[in-house]
Write an enzyme that holds these catalytic residues in place. Structure first.
Site, short mmCIF file in Angstrom:
data_model
loop_
_atom_site.label_atom_id
_atom_site.label_comp_id
_atom_site.label_asym_id
_atom_site.label_seq_id
_atom_site.Cartn_x
_atom_site.Cartn_y
_atom_site.Cartn_z
N GLY A 1 -7.23 -1.78 -4.94
CA GLY A 1 -7.81 -1.75 -3.60
C GLY A 1 -7.14 -2.68 -2.59
O GLY A 1 -7.73 -2.98 -1.55
N LYS B 1 -6.52 15.43 -12.42
CA LYS B 1 -6.98 16.12 -11.20
C LYS B 1 -8.50 16.18 -11.21
O LYS B 1 -9.14 15.67 -12.14
CB LYS B 1 -6.38 17.52 -11.12
CG LYS B 1 -6.75 18.42 -12.29
CD LYS B 1 -6.16 19.80 -12.10
CE LYS B 1 -6.67 20.76 -13.18
NZ LYS B 1 -6.29 22.13 -13.00
N MET C 1 -5.41 8.16 -8.06
CA MET C 1 -4.46 8.65 -9.03
C MET C 1 -4.79 10.05 -9.56
O MET C 1 -4.62 10.34 -10.74
CB MET C 1 -4.32 7.64 -10.19
CG MET C 1 -3.86 6.26 -9.71
SD MET C 1 -2.45 6.30 -8.56
CE MET C 1 -1.09 6.13 -9.72
N ARG C 2 -5.29 10.89 -8.69
CA ARG C 2 -5.55 12.28 -9.06
C ARG C 2 -4.93 13.22 -8.03
O ARG C 2 -4.93 12.91 -6.84
CB ARG C 2 -7.05 12.55 -9.16
CG ARG C 2 -7.62 11.96 -10.41
CD ARG C 2 -9.11 12.05 -10.49
NE ARG C 2 -9.53 11.24 -11.60
CZ ARG C 2 -9.64 11.68 -12.85
NH1 ARG C 2 -9.39 12.93 -13.13
NH2 ARG C 2 -9.99 10.86 -13.81
N ASN D 1 -1.29 9.69 2.38
CA ASN D 1 -1.12 8.95 1.12
C ASN D 1 -0.06 7.88 1.33
O ASN D 1 0.80 8.00 2.20
CB ASN D 1 -0.66 9.93 0.03
CG ASN D 1 -0.49 9.26 -1.33
OD1 ASN D 1 -1.33 8.46 -1.74
ND2 ASN D 1 0.59 9.56 -2.02
N HIS E 1 2.88 5.77 -0.97
CA HIS E 1 3.57 5.86 -2.26
C HIS E 1 4.61 4.74 -2.33
O HIS E 1 5.33 4.49 -1.35
CB HIS E 1 4.24 7.23 -2.39
CG HIS E 1 4.90 7.41 -3.72
ND1 HIS E 1 4.19 7.66 -4.88
CD2 HIS E 1 6.20 7.34 -4.08
CE1 HIS E 1 5.02 7.73 -5.90
NE2 HIS E 1 6.25 7.55 -5.44
C1 GAR Z 1 -0.11 1.40 -4.20
O1 GAR Z 1 1.03 0.64 -4.42
C2 GAR Z 1 0.26 2.84 -3.93
O2 GAR Z 1 1.51 2.97 -3.33
C3 GAR Z 1 0.24 3.43 -5.30
O3 GAR Z 1 -0.85 2.83 -5.94
C4 GAR Z 1 -0.98 1.50 -5.46
C5 GAR Z 1 -2.43 1.24 -5.18
O4 GAR Z 1 -2.60 -0.10 -4.88
N1 GAR Z 1 0.09 4.84 -5.24
C6 GAR Z 1 0.76 5.69 -6.01
O5 GAR Z 1 1.55 5.33 -6.86
C7 GAR Z 1 0.46 7.14 -5.74
N2 GAR Z 1 1.49 7.99 -6.27
P1 GAR Z 1 -3.97 -0.66 -4.32
O6 GAR Z 1 -5.08 -0.05 -5.16
O7 GAR Z 1 -3.86 -2.12 -4.52
O8 GAR Z 1 -4.05 -0.25 -2.88
#
Ligand code: GAR
Length: 210
Positions: free
Chosen positions: A17, A70, A97-98, A114, A116
């Protein structure tokens, strides 16, 4: 945008988060004229839900159903109705993550974004930092993009580069990328909320930066 009609975010996350915290902090500093209407997670004891509660932001765990990667159709409908009930204008995926394929993308067409941890289209999907190290790139970064039916494949809104250091591990690289994420995600949300983002095919344009 009047104060009686704020631009509302629905933030979906599964993990730590930190992006929610950065977005919420930017809102509190009034750098972005929006409010977080709801935080939703598929993980009951996720840190993102704890952060939301600590920040007094409306939050909800919604059981993701039987699949691992998913949401099943019935569950996705519950996510949609929850977001609609919260009058969300923009769905913000922050480490959710879905894969979203059906109802949600239809209900919020062009209004799901989103973040990434790579410079897309390089290294989509899971373990983007490990992928970057395995490939041997000297620069990677963070990407904010609109969500389409593919995996990390929608039109790119903004990116920031991050150098790869010789002694980086996936964790150390991810920590530096997250610093970039915490800057570009609130900026991108502010631009969308302000009506500054225009899309033409795969290309997006932010009017204030032209
Ligand atoms: C982030 O770094 C985001 O880029 C990645 O999950 C992390 C969540 O961090 N997302 C992915 O890899 C999606 N493909 P957070 O929960 O600390 O915001």
């Amino acid at each position: 945008m009047g104060s009686s009609n704020p631009f509302r975010l629905g933030i979906l996350g599964s993990g730590c988060g930190t992006n929610f915290v950065a977005i919420n902090a930017a809102i509190e500093r009034r750098r972005i004229p929006v409010e977080v209407s709801i935080v939703v997670s598929d993980i009951e004891d996720s840190e993102i839900l704890s952060h939301a509660r600590r920040c007094n932001v409306n939050s909800r765990f919604i059981d993701p159903g039987t699949y691992r990667t998913k949401l099943d159709d019935a569950t996705e409908k519950i996510y949609v109705s929850t977001l609609l009930e919260a009058q969300v204008d923009l769905v913000v995926l922050a480490g959710f993550m879905r894969i979203l394929k059906g109802e949600l993308l239809k209900a919020f067409e062009g209004r799901v974004i989103n973040i990434h941890p790579s410079l897309l289209p390089s290294f989509p999907g899971l373990e983007a930092c490990q992928q970057a190290l395995d490939y041997g790139v000297k620069f990677t970064g963070a990407t904010v993009h609109f969500v389409d039916q593919g995996i990390d494949s929608g039109p790119i809104i903004s990116q920031e580069t991050v150098p790869v250091l010789d002694d980086d591990t996936p964790q150390s690289l991810h920590e530096r990328i997250q610093l970039a994420e915490h800057k570009i995600y609130p900026e991108a949300i502010a631009a969308i909320a302000g009506g500054e983002v225009r899309q033409k095919g795969r290309r997006t344009y932010i009017s204030s930066s032209q």
